[in-house]
Design an enzyme around this catalytic site. Structure first.
Site, PDB file in Angstrom:
ATOM      1  N   LYS A   1     -13.923 -31.704   0.104  1.00 42.70           N
ATOM      2  CA  LYS A   1     -13.845 -31.304  -1.300  1.00 42.70           C
ATOM      3  C   LYS A   1     -14.101 -29.740  -1.218  1.00 42.70           C
ATOM      4  O   LYS A   1     -13.380 -29.061  -1.911  1.00 42.70           O
ATOM      5  CB  LYS A   1     -14.961 -32.000  -2.205  1.00 42.70           C
TER       6      LYS A   1
ATOM      7  N   ARG B   1     -20.935 -37.517  -9.951  1.00 45.11           N
ATOM      8  CA  ARG B   1     -21.330 -38.571  -8.961  1.00 45.11           C
ATOM      9  C   ARG B   1     -21.650 -40.076  -9.655  1.00 45.11           C
ATOM     10  O   ARG B   1     -21.679 -41.056  -8.952  1.00 45.11           O
ATOM     11  CB  ARG B   1     -22.622 -38.372  -8.060  1.00 45.11           C
TER      12      ARG B   1
ATOM     13  N   ARG C   1     -19.622 -30.163  11.263  1.00 48.07           N
ATOM     14  CA  ARG C   1     -19.538 -28.899  10.162  1.00 48.07           C
ATOM     15  C   ARG C   1     -20.344 -27.975  10.463  1.00 48.07           C
ATOM     16  O   ARG C   1     -21.403 -28.120  10.664  1.00 48.07           O
ATOM     17  CB  ARG C   1     -19.675 -29.697   8.901  1.00 48.07           C
TER      18      ARG C   1
ATOM     19  N   ARG D   1     -26.124 -41.167   2.633  1.00 48.50           N
ATOM     20  CA  ARG D   1     -25.441 -40.316   1.716  1.00 48.50           C
ATOM     21  C   ARG D   1     -24.242 -41.170   1.552  1.00 48.50           C
ATOM     22  O   ARG D   1     -23.536 -41.599   0.504  1.00 48.50           O
ATOM     23  CB  ARG D   1     -24.853 -39.007   2.147  1.00 48.50           C
TER      24      ARG D   1
HETATM   25  P1  ADP Z   1     -16.975 -32.237   1.578  1.00 46.55           P
HETATM   26  O1  ADP Z   1     -17.285 -31.167   0.710  1.00 46.55           O
HETATM   27  O2  ADP Z   1     -16.237 -33.225   0.780  1.00 46.55           O
HETATM   28  O3  ADP Z   1     -18.346 -32.968   2.135  1.00 46.55           O
HETATM   29  P2  ADP Z   1     -15.820 -30.300   3.473  1.00 46.55           P
HETATM   30  O4  ADP Z   1     -15.028 -29.549   2.940  1.00 46.55           O
HETATM   31  O5  ADP Z   1     -17.258 -29.576   3.881  1.00 46.55           O
HETATM   32  O6  ADP Z   1     -16.181 -31.917   2.956  1.00 46.55           O
HETATM   33  O7  ADP Z   1     -15.337 -30.637   4.817  1.00 46.55           O
HETATM   34  C1  ADP Z   1     -16.060 -31.384   6.040  1.00 46.55           C
HETATM   35  C2  ADP Z   1     -15.856 -30.868   7.498  1.00 46.55           C
HETATM   36  O8  ADP Z   1     -14.512 -31.353   7.764  1.00 46.55           O
HETATM   37  C3  ADP Z   1     -15.471 -29.324   7.396  1.00 46.55           C
HETATM   38  O9  ADP Z   1     -16.243 -28.859   8.652  1.00 46.55           O
HETATM   39  C4  ADP Z   1     -14.054 -29.092   7.696  1.00 46.55           C
HETATM   40  O10 ADP Z   1     -13.759 -27.984   8.077  1.00 46.55           O
HETATM   41  C5  ADP Z   1     -13.852 -30.416   8.405  1.00 46.55           C
HETATM   42  N1  ADP Z   1     -12.234 -31.025   8.284  1.00 46.55           N
HETATM   43  C6  ADP Z   1     -11.482 -31.001   9.390  1.00 46.55           C
HETATM   44  N2  ADP Z   1     -10.456 -31.703   8.952  1.00 46.55           N
HETATM   45  C7  ADP Z   1     -10.275 -31.534   7.718  1.00 46.55           C
HETATM   46  C8  ADP Z   1      -9.324 -31.961   6.611  1.00 46.55           C
HETATM   47  N3  ADP Z   1      -7.983 -32.464   7.215  1.00 46.55           N
HETATM   48  N4  ADP Z   1      -9.557 -31.698   5.403  1.00 46.55           N
HETATM   49  C9  ADP Z   1     -10.833 -31.354   5.155  1.00 46.55           C
HETATM   50  N5  ADP Z   1     -11.848 -31.140   6.004  1.00 46.55           N
HETATM   51  C10 ADP Z   1     -11.413 -31.246   7.227  1.00 46.55           C
HETATM   52  P1  ADP Z   2     -21.702 -33.778   0.080  1.00 47.25           P
HETATM   53  O1  ADP Z   2     -21.221 -33.265   1.310  1.00 47.25           O
HETATM   54  O2  ADP Z   2     -22.454 -35.236   0.158  1.00 47.25           O
HETATM   55  O3  ADP Z   2     -20.459 -34.043  -0.857  1.00 47.25           O
HETATM   56  P2  ADP Z   2     -23.229 -32.111  -1.649  1.00 47.25           P
HETATM   57  O4  ADP Z   2     -23.139 -30.687  -1.212  1.00 47.25           O
HETATM   58  O5  ADP Z   2     -21.927 -32.237  -2.826  1.00 47.25           O
HETATM   59  O6  ADP Z   2     -22.857 -33.018  -0.331  1.00 47.25           O
HETATM   60  O7  ADP Z   2     -24.486 -32.553  -2.151  1.00 47.25           O
HETATM   61  C1  ADP Z   2     -25.617 -32.662  -1.411  1.00 47.25           C
HETATM   62  C2  ADP Z   2     -26.832 -33.166  -1.951  1.00 47.25           C
HETATM   63  O8  ADP Z   2     -26.825 -32.654  -3.444  1.00 47.25           O
HETATM   64  C3  ADP Z   2     -26.599 -34.765  -2.364  1.00 47.25           C
HETATM   65  O9  ADP Z   2     -26.929 -35.436  -1.236  1.00 47.25           O
HETATM   66  C4  ADP Z   2     -27.619 -34.849  -3.746  1.00 47.25           C
HETATM   67  O10 ADP Z   2     -28.792 -35.008  -3.236  1.00 47.25           O
HETATM   68  C5  ADP Z   2     -27.390 -33.569  -4.302  1.00 47.25           C
HETATM   69  N1  ADP Z   2     -26.188 -33.494  -5.195  1.00 47.25           N
HETATM   70  C6  ADP Z   2     -25.157 -32.856  -5.559  1.00 47.25           C
HETATM   71  N2  ADP Z   2     -24.297 -33.057  -6.421  1.00 47.25           N
HETATM   72  C7  ADP Z   2     -25.082 -34.184  -7.155  1.00 47.25           C
HETATM   73  C8  ADP Z   2     -24.744 -34.912  -8.233  1.00 47.25           C
HETATM   74  N3  ADP Z   2     -23.533 -34.568  -9.051  1.00 47.25           N
HETATM   75  N4  ADP Z   2     -25.662 -35.764  -8.749  1.00 47.25           N
HETATM   76  C9  ADP Z   2     -26.557 -36.005  -7.982  1.00 47.25           C
HETATM   77  N5  ADP Z   2     -27.004 -35.278  -6.821  1.00 47.25           N
HETATM   78  C10 ADP Z   2     -26.287 -34.386  -6.450  1.00 47.25           C
END
Ligand code: ADP
Ligand code: ADP
Length: 225
Positions: free
Chosen positions: A13, A88, A122, A167
């Site tokens: 995301k 969420r 990450r 999570r």
């Molecule tokens: P989210 O916000 O859904 O938790 P992130 O965008 O932070 O996910 O991505 C998680 C990790 O996976 C990052 O370190 C990113 O660089 C890595 N990654 C590796 N391959 C991919 C891919 N195909 N698409 C998205 N992220 C990827």
């Molecule tokens: P992820 O990589 O799990 O998508 P985020 O960076 O989106 O992580 O979120 C990290 C933390 O922030 C979650 O584990 C939760 O504690 C809180 N959080 C973020 N967005 C929300 C939401 N929409 N509702 C409730 N908690 C949230």
């Protein structure tokens, strides 16, 4: 282009939201980033939500909804925005429809196996929020250092394996009704996010353009590394 990005932790995301932010100059609004910044600044809100975030538990709906409502009132959202990490829960999805009209919900579908490996590698820039990975592209050009501002990259506390599993459990328990809500209101777009970033980006962009959701002109060229 008013969209929400849905998907398990590690689906990508943040990665895709940043691509669209950079290319089309619309804000990437991540509730997780907002919460982490509030915690780091030790604000009243930060103190209230710290334990939830650090344990991978959902922050209560009323707090999250208030934060998002305030953010969407900012003038930089006029041409659109990408919401990442919200909604969420079904309550949050319905509350969002009271605040504004969402064009589409993009569900990045990732398998657990792939997501867990991604999160364990990450690394995030604490200054600009850019995301890197020690196992996959994009890797930083210099070890543990941001390509853009040179800041030392950090690992998130909640990317520890134990917290990642927590999570995951929370995600699967709460998320299906949200997907169904967008499916039933004909706004759901599903994309296979196990693929590489290079493969997913053009697929995503094409779907958004074909559905007339993305109709902005690029404000700069973005090179995928
Ligand atoms: P989210 O916000 O859904 O938790 P992130 O965008 O932070 O996910 O991505 C998680 C990790 O996976 C990052 O370190 C990113 O660089 C890595 N990654 C590796 N391959 C991919 C891919 N195909 N698409 C998205 N992220 C990827
Ligand atoms: P992820 O990589 O799990 O998508 P985020 O960076 O989106 O992580 O979120 C990290 C933390 O922030 C979650 O584990 C939760 O504690 C809180 N959080 C973020 N967005 C929300 C939401 N929409 N509702 C409730 N908690 C949230």
């Amino acid at each position: 282009m008013k969209i929400v990005l849905l998907g398990a932790p590690g689906a990508g995301k943040g990665t895709y939201a940043q691509y669209f932010r950079d290319k089309y100059c619309i804000p990437h609004i991540s509730t997780g980033d907002i919460f982490r910044a509030e915690i780091a600044a030790n604000t009243e809100l930060g103190r209230k939500i710290k334990t939830y975030v650090e344990q991978g538990l959902l922050v209560p709906d009323d707090i999250v909804i208030e934060v998002v409502k305030k953010r969407l009132q900012q003038p930089d959202t006029v041409n659109g925005f990408i919401l990442d990490g919200y909604p969420r829960t079904l309550v949050q999805a319905k509350a969002l429809d009271e605040i504004t009209s969402i064009d589409a919900a993009v569900h990045l579908v990732v398998s657990e196996e792939v997501a867990v490996r991604r999160l364990s590698g990450r690394m995030v820039c604490p200054v600009c929020g850019r995301v890197y990975n020690i196992y996959y592209e994009p890797k930083p050009r210099v070890d543990e250092q941001c390509d853009y501002d040179g800041a030392k990259l950090v690992r998130r506390k909640d990317d520890e394996p134990e917290v990642v599993r927590q999570r995951y459990r929370v995600f699967y328990q709460t998320f299906n009704p949200v997907i169904e809500y967008y499916r039933n209101t004909r706004r759901l777009i599903e994309v296979n996010a196990d693929k590489s970033i290079r493969e997913v980006v053009p697929i995503l962009e094409k779907i958004l353009i074909e559905n007339k959701i993305l109709n902005l002109k690029p404000c700069r060229e973005v090179v995928l590394n």
